[in-house]
Design a protein around this motif. Structure first.
Motif, PDB file in Angstrom:
ATOM      1  N   GLN A  93      -5.123   9.433   6.333  1.00  0.00           N
ATOM      2  CA  GLN A  93      -6.365  10.173   6.571  1.00  0.00           C
ATOM      3  C   GLN A  93      -7.608   9.290   6.517  1.00  0.00           C
ATOM      4  O   GLN A  93      -8.189   9.012   7.542  1.00  0.00           O
ATOM      5  CB  GLN A  93      -6.446  11.339   5.619  1.00  0.00           C
ATOM      6  N   CYS A  94      -8.071   8.854   5.375  1.00  0.00           N
ATOM      7  CA  CYS A  94      -9.262   7.994   5.369  1.00  0.00           C
ATOM      8  C   CYS A  94      -8.867   6.526   5.421  1.00  0.00           C
ATOM      9  O   CYS A  94      -9.642   5.693   5.848  1.00  0.00           O
ATOM     10  CB  CYS A  94     -10.165   8.284   4.176  1.00  0.00           C
ATOM     11  N   GLY A  95      -7.673   6.199   4.965  1.00  0.00           N
ATOM     12  CA  GLY A  95      -7.166   4.834   5.053  1.00  0.00           C
ATOM     13  C   GLY A  95      -7.677   3.876   3.993  1.00  0.00           C
ATOM     14  O   GLY A  95      -7.277   2.711   3.974  1.00  0.00           O
ATOM     15  N   PHE A  96      -8.543   4.343   3.090  1.00  0.00           N
ATOM     16  CA  PHE A  96      -9.121   3.429   2.103  1.00  0.00           C
ATOM     17  C   PHE A  96      -8.056   2.830   1.190  1.00  0.00           C
ATOM     18  O   PHE A  96      -8.112   1.655   0.860  1.00  0.00           O
ATOM     19  CB  PHE A  96     -10.191   4.155   1.271  1.00  0.00           C
ATOM     20  N   CYS A  97      -7.066   3.616   0.805  1.00  0.00           N
ATOM     21  CA  CYS A  97      -6.032   3.129  -0.110  1.00  0.00           C
ATOM     22  C   CYS A  97      -4.867   2.460   0.617  1.00  0.00           C
ATOM     23  O   CYS A  97      -3.998   1.864  -0.026  1.00  0.00           O
ATOM     24  CB  CYS A  97      -5.500   4.272  -0.962  1.00  0.00           C
ATOM     25  N   SER A  98      -4.836   2.545   1.943  1.00  0.00           N
ATOM     26  CA  SER A  98      -3.669   2.082   2.699  1.00  0.00           C
ATOM     27  C   SER A  98      -3.317   0.611   2.486  1.00  0.00           C
ATOM     28  O   SER A  98      -2.137   0.291   2.326  1.00  0.00           O
ATOM     29  CB  SER A  98      -3.850   2.364   4.193  1.00  0.00           C
ATOM     30  N   PRO A  99      -4.270  -0.334   2.487  1.00  0.00           N
ATOM     31  CA  PRO A  99      -3.862  -1.740   2.321  1.00  0.00           C
ATOM     32  C   PRO A  99      -3.084  -1.995   1.029  1.00  0.00           C
ATOM     33  O   PRO A  99      -2.052  -2.680   1.048  1.00  0.00           O
ATOM     34  CB  PRO A  99      -5.190  -2.504   2.354  1.00  0.00           C
ATOM     35  N   GLY A 100      -3.550  -1.445  -0.087  1.00  0.00           N
ATOM     36  CA  GLY A 100      -2.838  -1.636  -1.351  1.00  0.00           C
ATOM     37  C   GLY A 100      -1.468  -0.983  -1.329  1.00  0.00           C
ATOM     38  O   GLY A 100      -0.481  -1.548  -1.804  1.00  0.00           O
ATOM     39  N   LEU A 101      -1.390   0.209  -0.752  1.00  0.00           N
ATOM     40  CA  LEU A 101      -0.109   0.906  -0.639  1.00  0.00           C
ATOM     41  C   LEU A 101       0.853   0.108   0.239  1.00  0.00           C
ATOM     42  O   LEU A 101       2.036  -0.031  -0.090  1.00  0.00           O
ATOM     43  CB  LEU A 101      -0.311   2.310  -0.062  1.00  0.00           C
ATOM     44  N   ILE A 102       0.352  -0.429   1.330  1.00  0.00           N
ATOM     45  CA  ILE A 102       1.203  -1.208   2.235  1.00  0.00           C
ATOM     46  C   ILE A 102       1.713  -2.465   1.525  1.00  0.00           C
ATOM     47  O   ILE A 102       2.901  -2.792   1.608  1.00  0.00           O
ATOM     48  CB  ILE A 102       0.441  -1.559   3.534  1.00  0.00           C
ATOM     49  N   VAL A 103       0.849  -3.168   0.818  1.00  0.00           N
ATOM     50  CA  VAL A 103       1.271  -4.384   0.096  1.00  0.00           C
ATOM     51  C   VAL A 103       2.366  -4.036  -0.903  1.00  0.00           C
ATOM     52  O   VAL A 103       3.409  -4.706  -0.966  1.00  0.00           O
ATOM     53  CB  VAL A 103       0.070  -5.059  -0.604  1.00  0.00           C
ATOM     54  N   ASN A 104       2.161  -2.969  -1.679  1.00  0.00           N
ATOM     55  CA  ASN A 104       3.173  -2.584  -2.674  1.00  0.00           C
ATOM     56  C   ASN A 104       4.472  -2.126  -2.022  1.00  0.00           C
ATOM     57  O   ASN A 104       5.564  -2.435  -2.510  1.00  0.00           O
ATOM     58  CB  ASN A 104       2.622  -1.481  -3.581  1.00  0.00           C
ATOM     59  N   THR A 105       4.380  -1.411  -0.917  1.00  0.00           N
ATOM     60  CA  THR A 105       5.596  -0.913  -0.248  1.00  0.00           C
ATOM     61  C   THR A 105       6.376  -2.051   0.407  1.00  0.00           C
ATOM     62  O   THR A 105       7.611  -2.078   0.351  1.00  0.00           O
ATOM     63  CB  THR A 105       5.230   0.169   0.778  1.00  0.00           C
TER      64      THR A 105
END
Length: 148
Positions: A93-105
Motif C-alpha cells: 500500500q504505502c510501501g514505506f516498510c517494504s525495503p526492510g521487509l524485503i531485506v528480512n524476507t
C-alpha cells in the motif's frame, strides 16, 4: 575519521564523525531505500544485511561497519521478485516498510526457512501500518515456497 564499506558489492570510502549512525551514512551515499522509522531498532524499516545478517541500521554506529559488507534492498537480486509477490497480494500500500521487509524476507530465503511459525517469529519486528500483515504473509509464503 575515514572508513571503508563494501555496499552492495562496491567499495566506498567515507569520511564520518565517530557518532554517525549507519542509516545516516547510507542515506548520504544515496541509498534512499534505507528509511528512518523508529530510531530504536524496533520497527525494521531501516534493516540492511551486515555481513549477510539483518540488522537495524539505525542502531549501528557507522564506525562499526568499517571493512564490512552492507547490503541494501538495491543490492538484492531477489528484491524485484518478492516486490512483485507483494504487489500481487495487495500488500504494498504505502510501501514505506517494504525495503526492510524485503531485506528480512530475502535473508529467510537465503537461510531456506519455510516454517510458518519461524517466519512469523523472524519477521515480528517488521512493522506495517497499512496492510494488516495478511497479504504480506501470503506473499512471503509464496516467495519462500512454503507448502500449505
Amino acid at each position: 575519521m575515514k572508513i571503508s564499506l563494501i555496499i552492495n558489492g562496491e567499495q566506498k570510502d567515507v569520511e564520518i564523525n565517530p557518532d554517525d549512525i549507519l542509516l545516516d551514512v547510507l542515506r548520504k551515499l544515496g541509498y534512499y531505500s534505507v528509511r528512518r522509522g523508529c530510531d530504536t531498532g524496533m520497527c525494521g524499516i531501516c534493516t540492511v544485511l551486515f555481513d549477510g545478517k539483518p540488522v537495524p541500521s539505525c542502531s549501528v554506529f557507522a564506525a562499526r561497519a568499517d571493512g564490512h559488507h552492507i547490503t541494501t534492498v538495491e543490492g538484492l537480486e531477489d528484491a524485484k521478485v518478492f516486490a512483485q509477490y507483494l504487489a500481487e497480494e495487495g500488500a504494498d500500500q504505502c510501501g514505506f516498510c517494504s525495503p526492510g521487509l524485503i531485506v528480512n524476507t530475502v535473508y529467510l530465503k537465503n537461510k531456506n526457512i519455510k516454517d510458518k511459525e519461524e517466519i512469523t517469529d523472524k519477521l515480528i519486528g517488521n512493522l506495517c501500518r497499512c496492510t494488516g500483515y495478511v497479504g504480506q504473509h501470503r506473499a512471503i509464503e509464496k516467495f519462500l515456497g512454503v507448502e500449505k
